[in-house]
Design an enzyme around this catalytic site. Structure first.
Site, PDB file in Angstrom:
ATOM      1  CB  CYS A   1      20.571 -15.890  36.170  1.00  0.00           C
ATOM      2  SG  CYS A   1      22.223 -15.158  36.142  1.00  0.00           S
TER       3      CYS A   1
ATOM      4  CG  HIS B   1      20.753 -16.937  40.934  1.00  0.00           C
ATOM      5  ND1 HIS B   1      20.433 -17.900  40.010  1.00  0.00           N
ATOM      6  CD2 HIS B   1      21.777 -16.239  40.407  1.00  0.00           C
ATOM      7  CE1 HIS B   1      21.229 -17.797  38.959  1.00  0.00           C
ATOM      8  NE2 HIS B   1      22.056 -16.795  39.172  1.00  0.00           N
TER       9      HIS B   1
ATOM     10  CD  GLU C   1      17.831 -19.836  41.601  1.00  0.00           C
ATOM     11  OE1 GLU C   1      17.157 -18.798  41.705  1.00  0.00           O
ATOM     12  OE2 GLU C   1      18.743 -19.961  40.770  1.00  0.00           O
TER      13      GLU C   1
HETATM   14  N1  LIG Z   1      24.131 -17.642  36.800  1.00  0.00           N
HETATM   15  C1  LIG Z   1      23.772 -17.441  35.551  1.00  0.00           C
HETATM   16  O1  LIG Z   1      22.708 -17.855  35.115  1.00  0.00           O
HETATM   17  C2  LIG Z   1      24.782 -16.763  34.647  1.00  0.00           C
HETATM   18  C3  LIG Z   1      24.200 -16.315  33.331  1.00  0.00           C
HETATM   19  C4  LIG Z   1      25.239 -16.053  32.254  1.00  0.00           C
HETATM   20  N2  LIG Z   1      25.993 -17.234  31.965  1.00  0.00           N
HETATM   21  C5  LIG Z   1      26.126 -14.906  32.679  1.00  0.00           C
HETATM   22  O2  LIG Z   1      27.173 -15.152  33.216  1.00  0.00           O
HETATM   23  O3  LIG Z   1      25.743 -13.784  32.520  1.00  0.00           O
END
Ligand SMILES: NC(=O)CC[C@H](N)C(=O)O
Length: 224
Positions: free
Chosen positions: A87, A197, A199
């Site tokens: 992400c 994600h 994790e």
């Molecule tokens: N959960 C995250 O890592 C979000 C990544 C980034 N801040 C976005 O909103 O795109």
């Protein structure tokens, strides 16, 4: 196998990442702060977790990509050490020029936080060996800039090379990504970036464990 988790102001998935690496790998990762200029020599896997580094100012990951630790990570990647960005970590790797393409604002212009289906399109990488090609995984996403884009030539190259490792399964693309691309790897095969994600889907308390295979592969602890 020893892992490291990078920490920067505004990243907030570091604790989840540390928990996943500890539970699946059997030992806690070391943590590396953004100003550090060296990664411990015995680290085989460096993970940049998700979050909102520097409040997503300028562009997601743009400031983080210019922190001293990134030079150390680049040097390690060039030496063949595995690097995983999830992400915001994926956004940072793109901003650092370590992966092809870019992540734009979601097509909906909204933050999306939900579970999607993820197709493993390349199961021959060091990060996906525990899966089978075509396997469909459940996986959460939470972002506002996850809309993967690459120019036609780059897109054709990464598709042709098998560098698209994950795709949003049919009908679950949450952000408008080109070719439903959810995760890409570098040509050498040791730097992977992905928007979802894994994790956050590793144990019963999460409601499932489809994300375990990624860590089991990367940490080389796949059950025989
Ligand atoms: N959960 C995250 O890592 C979000 C990544 C980034 N801040 C976005 O909103 O795109």
């Amino acid at each position: 196998m020893k892992s490291a988790v990078v920490q920067l102001p505004g990243l907030n998935r570091d604790r989840d990442m540390i928990a996943a690496l500890t539970k699946i790998g059997g030992k806690a990762p070391v943590t590396v702060w953004q100003t550090e200029t060296e990664i411990p020599a015995d680290v085989d896997l460096i993970v940049i977790p998700g979050g909102f580094s520097y409040g997503d100012y300028l562009r997601c990951g743009a400031i983080a990509a210019r922190m001293p630790v990134m030079q150390a990570i680049k040097a390690k990647a060039e030496a063949g050490v595995k690097v995983l960005g999830v992400c915001n970590g994926f956004q940072i790797l793109l901003e650092a020029g370590m992966l092809p393409g870019a992540l734009m604002r979601n097509a909906s212009l909204k933050f999306v936080c939900k579970e999607i289906r993820l197709e493993v399109t390349n199961a021959e990488t060091d990060f996906t060996r525990a899966y089978e090609k075509g396997q469909i995984l459940r996986c959460p996403v939470a972002h506002h800039d996850g809309n993967f884009f690459a120019d036609a030539e780059t897109a054709a190259r990464i598709e042709g090379n098998g560098q698209v490792v994950f795709r949003y399964a049919e009908g679950t693309n949450p952000n408008g990504s080109l070719n439903d691309i959810a995760g890409v790897i570098n040509e050498r095969g040791n730097v992977l970036g992905m928007m979802p994600h894994p994790e956050n889907l590793i144990e019963a308390a999460h409601g499932g464990s489809d994300g375990r295979g990624l860590f089991a592969s990367a940490l080389d602890v796949i059950a025989a």
